[in-house]
Design a protein around this motif. Sequence first.
Motif, PDB file in Angstrom:
ATOM      1  N   GLN A  45      -8.179  27.820  12.294  1.00 48.28           N
ATOM      2  CA  GLN A  45      -9.100  27.524  11.205  1.00 48.28           C
ATOM      3  C   GLN A  45      -9.510  28.803  10.496  1.00 48.28           C
ATOM      4  OE1 GLN A  45     -11.725  25.316  14.118  1.00 48.28           O
ATOM      5  NE2 GLN A  45     -12.177  24.150  12.283  1.00 48.28           N
ATOM      6  N   MET A  46      -9.622  28.700   9.162  1.00 46.57           N
ATOM      7  CA  MET A  46     -10.197  29.789   8.381  1.00 46.57           C
ATOM      8  C   MET A  46     -11.206  29.196   7.413  1.00 46.57           C
ATOM      9  SD  MET A  46      -7.311  32.678   7.758  1.00 46.57           S
ATOM     10  CE  MET A  46      -8.644  33.883   7.677  1.00 46.57           C
ATOM     11  N   CYS A  47     -12.432  29.682   7.467  1.00 53.46           N
ATOM     12  CA  CYS A  47     -13.499  29.203   6.600  1.00 53.46           C
ATOM     13  C   CYS A  47     -13.949  30.365   5.717  1.00 53.46           C
ATOM     14  CB  CYS A  47     -14.659  28.670   7.436  1.00 53.46           C
ATOM     15  SG  CYS A  47     -15.946  27.883   6.443  1.00 53.46           S
ATOM     16  N   LEU A  48     -13.525  30.333   4.455  1.00 51.02           N
ATOM     17  CA  LEU A  48     -13.821  31.410   3.516  1.00 51.02           C
ATOM     18  C   LEU A  48     -14.599  30.923   2.300  1.00 51.02           C
ATOM     19  CD1 LEU A  48     -10.318  33.160   3.560  1.00 51.02           C
ATOM     20  CD2 LEU A  48     -12.301  33.662   4.989  1.00 51.02           C
ATOM     21  N   GLY A  49     -14.564  29.625   2.006  1.00 50.58           N
ATOM     22  CA  GLY A  49     -15.201  29.088   0.813  1.00 50.58           C
ATOM     23  C   GLY A  49     -16.395  28.216   1.135  1.00 50.58           C
ATOM     24  N   GLY A  50     -16.896  27.532   0.092  1.00 55.16           N
ATOM     25  CA  GLY A  50     -18.024  26.636   0.248  1.00 55.16           C
ATOM     26  C   GLY A  50     -19.354  27.370   0.313  1.00 55.16           C
ATOM     27  N   LYS A  51     -20.426  26.614   0.145  1.00 55.94           N
ATOM     28  CA  LYS A  51     -21.781  27.168   0.265  1.00 55.94           C
ATOM     29  C   LYS A  51     -22.414  26.770   1.592  1.00 55.94           C
ATOM     30  CE  LYS A  51     -26.345  27.289  -1.954  1.00 55.94           C
ATOM     31  NZ  LYS A  51     -26.424  28.762  -1.935  1.00 55.94           N
ATOM     32  N   ARG A  52     -22.244  25.493   1.973  1.00 62.70           N
ATOM     33  CA  ARG A  52     -22.787  24.972   3.225  1.00 62.70           C
ATOM     34  C   ARG A  52     -21.654  24.269   3.949  1.00 62.70           C
ATOM     35  NH1 ARG A  52     -25.636  24.443   7.672  1.00 62.70           N
ATOM     36  NH2 ARG A  52     -26.910  22.610   7.963  1.00 62.70           N
ATOM     37  N   ASN A  53     -21.246  24.820   5.099  1.00 60.13           N
ATOM     38  CA  ASN A  53     -20.116  24.279   5.853  1.00 60.13           C
ATOM     39  C   ASN A  53     -20.578  23.866   7.241  1.00 60.13           C
ATOM     40  OD1 ASN A  53     -17.852  24.844   3.938  1.00 60.13           O
ATOM     41  ND2 ASN A  53     -18.502  26.952   4.258  1.00 60.13           N
ATOM     42  N   ILE A  54     -20.301  22.608   7.596  1.00 57.24           N
ATOM     43  CA  ILE A  54     -20.636  22.084   8.918  1.00 57.24           C
ATOM     44  C   ILE A  54     -19.338  21.640   9.573  1.00 57.24           C
ATOM     45  CG2 ILE A  54     -21.954  20.380  10.212  1.00 57.24           C
ATOM     46  CD1 ILE A  54     -23.903  20.276   7.853  1.00 57.24           C
ATOM     47  N   ILE A  55     -19.019  22.261  10.705  1.00 55.60           N
ATOM     48  CA  ILE A  55     -17.758  21.992  11.403  1.00 55.60           C
ATOM     49  C   ILE A  55     -18.052  21.516  12.818  1.00 55.60           C
ATOM     50  CG2 ILE A  55     -15.601  23.000  12.247  1.00 55.60           C
ATOM     51  CD1 ILE A  55     -15.856  25.094  10.011  1.00 55.60           C
ATOM     52  N   GLY A  56     -17.507  20.361  13.181  1.00 56.84           N
ATOM     53  CA  GLY A  56     -17.644  19.846  14.536  1.00 56.84           C
ATOM     54  C   GLY A  56     -16.275  19.584  15.139  1.00 56.84           C
ATOM     55  N   VAL A  57     -16.033  20.133  16.329  1.00 59.26           N
ATOM     56  CA  VAL A  57     -14.745  19.961  17.010  1.00 59.26           C
ATOM     57  C   VAL A  57     -15.009  19.487  18.440  1.00 59.26           C
ATOM     58  CG1 VAL A  57     -12.597  21.058  17.742  1.00 59.26           C
ATOM     59  CG2 VAL A  57     -13.712  21.807  15.633  1.00 59.26           C
ATOM     60  N   ALA A  58     -14.476  18.314  18.783  1.00 56.12           N
ATOM     61  CA  ALA A  58     -14.595  17.785  20.138  1.00 56.12           C
ATOM     62  C   ALA A  58     -13.191  17.574  20.692  1.00 56.12           C
ATOM     63  CB  ALA A  58     -15.368  16.471  20.143  1.00 56.12           C
ATOM     64  N   VAL A  59     -12.874  18.261  21.793  1.00 58.05           N
ATOM     65  CA  VAL A  59     -11.554  18.173  22.412  1.00 58.05           C
ATOM     66  C   VAL A  59     -11.714  17.623  23.818  1.00 58.05           C
ATOM     67  CG1 VAL A  59      -9.491  19.426  23.118  1.00 58.05           C
ATOM     68  CG2 VAL A  59     -10.716  20.119  21.046  1.00 58.05           C
ATOM     69  N   ASP A  60     -10.988  16.555  24.126  1.00 59.69           N
ATOM     70  CA  ASP A  60     -11.063  15.902  25.433  1.00 59.69           C
ATOM     71  C   ASP A  60      -9.729  16.103  26.143  1.00 59.69           C
ATOM     72  OD1 ASP A  60     -12.066  14.472  27.520  1.00 59.69           O
ATOM     73  OD2 ASP A  60     -12.372  12.606  26.417  1.00 59.69           O
TER      74      ASP A  60
ATOM     75  N   MET B  84     -21.157  25.765  13.205  1.00 52.76           N
ATOM     76  CA  MET B  84     -19.992  25.346  13.995  1.00 52.76           C
ATOM     77  C   MET B  84     -20.426  24.833  15.363  1.00 52.76           C
ATOM     78  SD  MET B  84     -17.420  28.563  13.286  1.00 52.76           S
ATOM     79  CE  MET B  84     -18.678  29.808  13.615  1.00 52.76           C
ATOM     80  N   ASN B  85     -19.848  23.717  15.778  1.00 55.09           N
ATOM     81  CA  ASN B  85     -20.130  23.153  17.093  1.00 55.09           C
ATOM     82  C   ASN B  85     -18.808  22.737  17.741  1.00 55.09           C
ATOM     83  OD1 ASN B  85     -21.372  22.101  19.343  1.00 55.09           O
ATOM     84  ND2 ASN B  85     -21.972  20.184  18.354  1.00 55.09           N
TER      85      ASN B  85
ATOM     86  N   ASP C  17     -24.596  40.159   3.050  1.00 58.06           N
ATOM     87  CA  ASP C  17     -25.604  39.714   2.079  1.00 58.06           C
ATOM     88  C   ASP C  17     -26.706  38.932   2.803  1.00 58.06           C
ATOM     89  OD1 ASP C  17     -23.989  40.894   0.068  1.00 58.06           O
ATOM     90  OD2 ASP C  17     -22.773  39.074  -0.023  1.00 58.06           O
ATOM     91  N   ASN C  18     -26.913  37.657   2.417  1.00 53.93           N
ATOM     92  CA  ASN C  18     -27.944  36.817   3.039  1.00 53.93           C
ATOM     93  C   ASN C  18     -27.337  35.604   3.732  1.00 53.93           C
ATOM     94  OD1 ASN C  18     -30.372  38.279   2.135  1.00 53.93           O
ATOM     95  ND2 ASN C  18     -29.678  37.672   0.091  1.00 53.93           N
ATOM     96  N   ALA C  19     -26.135  35.755   4.236  1.00 54.74           N
ATOM     97  CA  ALA C  19     -25.425  34.639   4.872  1.00 54.74           C
ATOM     98  C   ALA C  19     -26.052  34.278   6.217  1.00 54.74           C
ATOM     99  CB  ALA C  19     -23.949  34.996   5.047  1.00 54.74           C
ATOM    100  N   ARG C  20     -25.838  33.011   6.611  1.00 55.40           N
ATOM    101  CA  ARG C  20     -26.328  32.500   7.893  1.00 55.40           C
ATOM    102  C   ARG C  20     -25.171  31.851   8.635  1.00 55.40           C
ATOM    103  NH1 ARG C  20     -31.995  31.027   7.687  1.00 55.40           N
ATOM    104  NH2 ARG C  20     -31.510  29.383   9.178  1.00 55.40           N
ATOM    105  N   LYS C  21     -25.175  31.986   9.963  1.00 50.47           N
ATOM    106  CA  LYS C  21     -24.127  31.366  10.767  1.00 50.47           C
ATOM    107  C   LYS C  21     -24.654  30.947  12.135  1.00 50.47           C
ATOM    108  CE  LYS C  21     -22.146  32.429  13.983  1.00 50.47           C
ATOM    109  NZ  LYS C  21     -21.849  33.348  15.086  1.00 50.47           N
ATOM    110  N   ASN C  22     -24.322  29.716  12.538  1.00 54.43           N
ATOM    111  CA  ASN C  22     -24.602  29.224  13.884  1.00 54.43           C
ATOM    112  C   ASN C  22     -23.280  28.893  14.566  1.00 54.43           C
ATOM    113  OD1 ASN C  22     -27.412  29.267  13.544  1.00 54.43           O
ATOM    114  ND2 ASN C  22     -27.420  27.194  12.678  1.00 54.43           N
ATOM    115  N   PHE C  23     -23.126  29.329  15.797  1.00 55.66           N
ATOM    116  CA  PHE C  23     -21.954  28.959  16.590  1.00 55.66           C
ATOM    117  C   PHE C  23     -22.420  28.411  17.937  1.00 55.66           C
ATOM    118  CE2 PHE C  23     -19.108  30.270  20.097  1.00 55.66           C
ATOM    119  CZ  PHE C  23     -18.053  29.411  19.834  1.00 55.66           C
ATOM    120  N   ARG C  24     -22.036  27.162  18.214  1.00 54.27           N
ATOM    121  CA  ARG C  24     -22.283  26.563  19.518  1.00 54.27           C
ATOM    122  C   ARG C  24     -20.928  26.275  20.146  1.00 54.27           C
ATOM    123  NH1 ARG C  24     -24.721  23.917  15.637  1.00 54.27           N
ATOM    124  NH2 ARG C  24     -26.983  24.050  15.358  1.00 54.27           N
TER     125      ARG C  24
END
Length: 266
Positions: free
Chosen positions: A101-116, A140-141, A163-170
């Motif tokens: 995955q590469m996330c370079l664009g967008g303003k608000r990105n919510i990504i959820g990945v569940a692998v079983d 990202m979760n 700059d003023n970017a925010r990021k959450n990684f779970r």
Amino acid sequence: SDVCSSDLSEPVNIRYLMENGDSNADRVEILAEEGSSITVIMDYSSSKREAAGFFGVQTKVRVGANASVHLVKVNLLGSGYMCLDDIGVTVESEGSFNITQMCLGGKRNIIGVAVDLIGYKAGFNGDMGYLCMDSQDLDMNYHISHRGRKSVSELNVKGALRDNARKNFRGTIDLIHGAKGAVGDELEDVLLLSEGVINKTLPVILCDEDDVEGTHGASIGRLSSDMLFYMQTRGFSKHEAELIMTKARLNSVRNLIGDEQTHGRI
């Protein structure tokens, strides 16, 4: 849309071109039958950098026994887009699921990945690269469930904030009862380029079985003074040094894609 594979040697390309004001919600299902292999490249982009809108996609993947799936996702949306990206995967015995995955664009990105990982020796390998600038917000979760005996997972996340970017990684590795011999590993490497960024890294390991191994780690910080001094003695400014190190992180993920047209857009 559905993508089925008995054995596809060429990548399947699914490209979304979103213009200013567009909205989209889609669902893609990928089925790799027993013993098959497939690569699917999903590219979200906008022709104008300042385009705004909404983009949502749900991707469901089923990996059969001894099958392999490589899913590539590239976000190059306009700077005003909100993107919801939901990915759910099941992997059967001795199957493997790889995601780049590469996330370079967008303003608000919510990504959820569940692998079983439900099967014996089921495998998962994930590589994620991101660059958040201006006021971009990335959430990202990842949740990797180990159910099968001797199942294996590895997740590597690399990125930079400025700059003023925010990021959450779970990132959660869940070693469920019955998954004897399972091994899970996750690692994040974050480069902070500005004082105003907000970074949250939340790795979690859940364990309800013995004879398993779970590890996690995080490297979070700015360019070291030693590295900066080394670069400056070779004629690079602080800004150029940061750019080089950011590109190195992102290119290590980009180079796993194996598609020249996608490389060019990135």
